[in-house]
Design a protein around this motif. Structure first.
Motif, PDB file in Angstrom:
ATOM      1  N   ASN A   1      50.864   9.241 -42.568  1.00  0.00           N
ATOM      2  CA  ASN A   1      50.204   8.008 -42.120  1.00  0.00           C
ATOM      3  C   ASN A   1      49.445   7.339 -43.249  1.00  0.00           C
ATOM      4  OD1 ASN A   1      51.194   8.190 -39.553  1.00  0.00           O
ATOM      5  ND2 ASN A   1      49.343   9.102 -38.695  1.00  0.00           N
ATOM      6  N   HIS A   2      48.815   8.123 -44.090  1.00  0.00           N
ATOM      7  CA  HIS A   2      48.072   7.555 -45.223  1.00  0.00           C
ATOM      8  C   HIS A   2      49.005   6.731 -46.110  1.00  0.00           C
ATOM      9  CE1 HIS A   2      45.516   7.138 -48.721  1.00  0.00           C
ATOM     10  NE2 HIS A   2      46.517   7.620 -49.433  1.00  0.00           N
ATOM     11  N   PHE A   3      50.145   7.304 -46.496  1.00  0.00           N
ATOM     12  CA  PHE A   3      51.052   6.596 -47.394  1.00  0.00           C
ATOM     13  C   PHE A   3      51.797   5.475 -46.672  1.00  0.00           C
ATOM     14  CE2 PHE A   3      50.428  10.403 -50.028  1.00  0.00           C
ATOM     15  CZ  PHE A   3      49.974   9.746 -51.156  1.00  0.00           C
ATOM     16  N   ARG A   4      52.068   5.616 -45.387  1.00  0.00           N
ATOM     17  CA  ARG A   4      52.677   4.526 -44.623  1.00  0.00           C
ATOM     18  C   ARG A   4      51.747   3.309 -44.654  1.00  0.00           C
ATOM     19  NH1 ARG A   4      54.055   6.898 -39.565  1.00  0.00           N
ATOM     20  NH2 ARG A   4      55.993   7.474 -40.552  1.00  0.00           N
ATOM     21  N   LYS A   5      50.479   3.552 -44.369  1.00  0.00           N
ATOM     22  CA  LYS A   5      49.472   2.481 -44.398  1.00  0.00           C
ATOM     23  C   LYS A   5      49.371   1.880 -45.796  1.00  0.00           C
ATOM     24  CE  LYS A   5      44.515   1.772 -43.508  1.00  0.00           C
ATOM     25  NZ  LYS A   5      44.114   1.422 -44.877  1.00  0.00           N
ATOM     26  N   PHE A   6      49.323   2.719 -46.804  1.00  0.00           N
ATOM     27  CA  PHE A   6      49.188   2.277 -48.189  1.00  0.00           C
ATOM     28  C   PHE A   6      50.326   1.340 -48.601  1.00  0.00           C
ATOM     29  CE2 PHE A   6      50.194   3.183 -52.727  1.00  0.00           C
ATOM     30  CZ  PHE A   6      49.081   2.602 -53.287  1.00  0.00           C
ATOM     31  N   PHE A   7      51.577   1.700 -48.274  1.00  0.00           N
ATOM     32  CA  PHE A   7      52.696   0.862 -48.689  1.00  0.00           C
ATOM     33  C   PHE A   7      52.799  -0.421 -47.870  1.00  0.00           C
ATOM     34  CE2 PHE A   7      53.994   4.820 -50.801  1.00  0.00           C
ATOM     35  CZ  PHE A   7      54.128   4.313 -52.082  1.00  0.00           C
ATOM     36  N   VAL A   8      52.427  -0.386 -46.599  1.00  0.00           N
ATOM     37  CA  VAL A   8      52.351  -1.617 -45.814  1.00  0.00           C
ATOM     38  C   VAL A   8      51.355  -2.568 -46.475  1.00  0.00           C
ATOM     39  CG1 VAL A   8      51.528  -2.592 -43.622  1.00  0.00           C
ATOM     40  CG2 VAL A   8      53.110  -0.645 -43.621  1.00  0.00           C
ATOM     41  N   GLU A   9      50.198  -2.029 -46.863  1.00  0.00           N
ATOM     42  CA  GLU A   9      49.163  -2.853 -47.499  1.00  0.00           C
ATOM     43  C   GLU A   9      49.630  -3.415 -48.836  1.00  0.00           C
ATOM     44  OE1 GLU A   9      45.201  -0.775 -45.567  1.00  0.00           O
ATOM     45  OE2 GLU A   9      45.901  -0.067 -47.518  1.00  0.00           O
ATOM     46  N   LEU A  10      50.291  -2.598 -49.650  1.00  0.00           N
ATOM     47  CA  LEU A  10      50.789  -3.089 -50.940  1.00  0.00           C
ATOM     48  C   LEU A  10      51.754  -4.256 -50.760  1.00  0.00           C
ATOM     49  CD1 LEU A  10      51.522   0.040 -53.173  1.00  0.00           C
ATOM     50  CD2 LEU A  10      49.799  -1.725 -53.533  1.00  0.00           C
ATOM     51  N   ILE A  11      52.680  -4.114 -49.836  1.00  0.00           N
ATOM     52  CA  ILE A  11      53.659  -5.180 -49.619  1.00  0.00           C
ATOM     53  C   ILE A  11      52.973  -6.437 -49.103  1.00  0.00           C
ATOM     54  CG2 ILE A  11      55.652  -5.868 -48.218  1.00  0.00           C
ATOM     55  CD1 ILE A  11      56.526  -2.843 -48.459  1.00  0.00           C
ATOM     56  N   ALA A  12      52.045  -6.278 -48.173  1.00  0.00           N
ATOM     57  CA  ALA A  12      51.330  -7.445 -47.636  1.00  0.00           C
ATOM     58  C   ALA A  12      50.543  -8.165 -48.725  1.00  0.00           C
ATOM     59  CB  ALA A  12      50.403  -7.017 -46.501  1.00  0.00           C
ATOM     60  N   MET A  13      49.860  -7.413 -49.576  1.00  0.00           N
ATOM     61  CA  MET A  13      49.056  -8.040 -50.635  1.00  0.00           C
ATOM     62  C   MET A  13      49.929  -8.668 -51.707  1.00  0.00           C
ATOM     63  SD  MET A  13      45.807  -5.467 -51.044  1.00  0.00           S
ATOM     64  CE  MET A  13      46.797  -3.974 -51.204  1.00  0.00           C
ATOM     65  N   ALA A  14      51.035  -8.026 -52.017  1.00  0.00           N
ATOM     66  CA  ALA A  14      51.916  -8.560 -53.057  1.00  0.00           C
ATOM     67  C   ALA A  14      52.595  -9.855 -52.622  1.00  0.00           C
ATOM     68  CB  ALA A  14      52.961  -7.520 -53.432  1.00  0.00           C
ATOM     69  N   THR A  15      52.792 -10.025 -51.329  1.00  0.00           N
ATOM     70  CA  THR A  15      53.503 -11.214 -50.845  1.00  0.00           C
ATOM     71  C   THR A  15      52.573 -12.268 -50.243  1.00  0.00           C
ATOM     72  OG1 THR A  15      53.906 -10.153 -48.693  1.00  0.00           O
ATOM     73  CG2 THR A  15      55.614  -9.899 -50.393  1.00  0.00           C
ATOM     74  N   ALA A  16      51.277 -12.000 -50.222  1.00  0.00           N
ATOM     75  CA  ALA A  16      50.320 -12.952 -49.654  1.00  0.00           C
ATOM     76  C   ALA A  16      50.278 -14.246 -50.467  1.00  0.00           C
ATOM     77  CB  ALA A  16      48.926 -12.336 -49.611  1.00  0.00           C
ATOM     78  N   THR A  17      50.021 -15.339 -49.796  1.00  0.00           N
ATOM     79  CA  THR A  17      49.888 -16.628 -50.477  1.00  0.00           C
ATOM     80  C   THR A  17      48.659 -16.633 -51.374  1.00  0.00           C
ATOM     81  OG1 THR A  17      50.953 -17.761 -48.642  1.00  0.00           O
ATOM     82  CG2 THR A  17      49.595 -19.112 -50.107  1.00  0.00           C
ATOM     83  N   TYR A  18      47.599 -15.974 -50.942  1.00  0.00           N
ATOM     84  CA  TYR A  18      46.312 -16.016 -51.645  1.00  0.00           C
ATOM     85  C   TYR A  18      45.696 -14.628 -51.555  1.00  0.00           C
ATOM     86  CZ  TYR A  18      41.827 -18.247 -52.942  1.00  0.00           C
ATOM     87  OH  TYR A  18      40.669 -18.646 -53.577  1.00  0.00           O
ATOM     88  N   PHE A  19      45.348 -14.039 -52.700  1.00  0.00           N
ATOM     89  CA  PHE A  19      44.821 -12.675 -52.753  1.00  0.00           C
ATOM     90  C   PHE A  19      43.359 -12.680 -53.166  1.00  0.00           C
ATOM     91  CE2 PHE A  19      43.656  -8.963 -55.239  1.00  0.00           C
ATOM     92  CZ  PHE A  19      44.024  -7.918 -54.415  1.00  0.00           C
ATOM     93  N   VAL A  20      42.540 -11.936 -52.429  1.00  0.00           N
ATOM     94  CA  VAL A  20      41.139 -11.743 -52.776  1.00  0.00           C
ATOM     95  C   VAL A  20      40.892 -10.242 -52.790  1.00  0.00           C
ATOM     96  CG1 VAL A  20      38.734 -12.178 -52.161  1.00  0.00           C
ATOM     97  CG2 VAL A  20      40.475 -13.912 -51.670  1.00  0.00           C
ATOM     98  N   GLY A  21      40.454  -9.733 -53.939  1.00  0.00           N
ATOM     99  CA  GLY A  21      40.213  -8.295 -54.056  1.00  0.00           C
ATOM    100  C   GLY A  21      39.105  -8.002 -55.033  1.00  0.00           C
TER     101      GLY A  21
END
Length: 142
Positions: free
Chosen positions: A85-105
Motif C-alpha cells: 500500500n505504501h508504494f501503491r500510494k507513492f506511485f499514484v502520487e508521483l504520476i499525479a504530480m508529474a502530470t499536474a498542470t501546476y505543482f506546489v511543493g
C-alpha cells in the motif's frame, strides 16, 4: 500539492506551513486557471493534512491517495504496516504530480526532485513554497 511532514517534525526547521501552499495555489489560479479553482491533488506522507486543508479552504476540492493508506501520519518506513500500500500510494502520487498542470511543493522532499525530473520542460508550472535563492538559481540552470 506535495506536502512533506513525517520526520521533518523532528528537525529544527520543521516544515512549511499550509498557508504558504494556499498562497501559492491562489497565484496559480490566476496564472493557469482563469481564477477558477481546480481539483487539487495532495501528495503527502501525513494524511492528517487533508482535514487541515479542508478547514483552511472549505470551498476547495481536495483529493489524495490517502484512501490507499489512510493511517499514514508521517513517513517512518519501519512503522509502515503494508509496503504494498505504501508504494501503491507513492506511485499514484508521483504520476499525479508529474502530470499536474501546476505543482506546489517543498524543496526538502526527495519526492519533489523526482517530480521535477518527471515533469515537462515548462518550469513556470513548478513552484517551491520554501525555495532558497541558491535553489532558484539551480532550477533556472536546469
Amino acid at each position: 500539492f506535495s506536502i512533506r511532514r513525517g520526520d521533518k517534525t523532528m528537525e529544527q526547521d520543521g516544515y512549511a506551513s499550509l498557508d504558504t501552499y494556499i498562497a501559492q495555489a491562489k497565484k496559480g489560479f490566476q496564472s493557469h486557471f482563469q481564477n477558477e479553482i481546480p481539483l487539487i491533488f495532495v501528495a503527502t506522507d501525513d494524511c492528517t493534512v487533508m482535514d487541515e486543508l479542508r478547514q483552511l479552504e472549505p470551498s476547495w476540492n481536495f483529493a489524495s491517495a490517502c484512501s490507499i493508506d489512510p493511517n499514514q501520519t508521517g513517513f517512518y518506513l519501519r512503522e509502515t504496516t503494508s509496503l504494498t500500500n505504501h508504494f501503491r500510494k507513492f506511485f499514484v502520487e508521483l504520476i499525479a504530480m508529474a502530470t499536474a498542470t501546476y505543482f506546489v511543493g517543498t524543496e526538502y522532499s526527495n519526492v519533489t526532485w523526482w517530480v521535477w525530473h518527471m515533469r515537462r520542460p515548462d518550469r513556470t508550472q513548478f513552484h517551491l513554497v520554501d525555495a532558497h535563492i541558491s535553489t532558484k538559481r539551480t532550477l533556472d540552470l536546469w
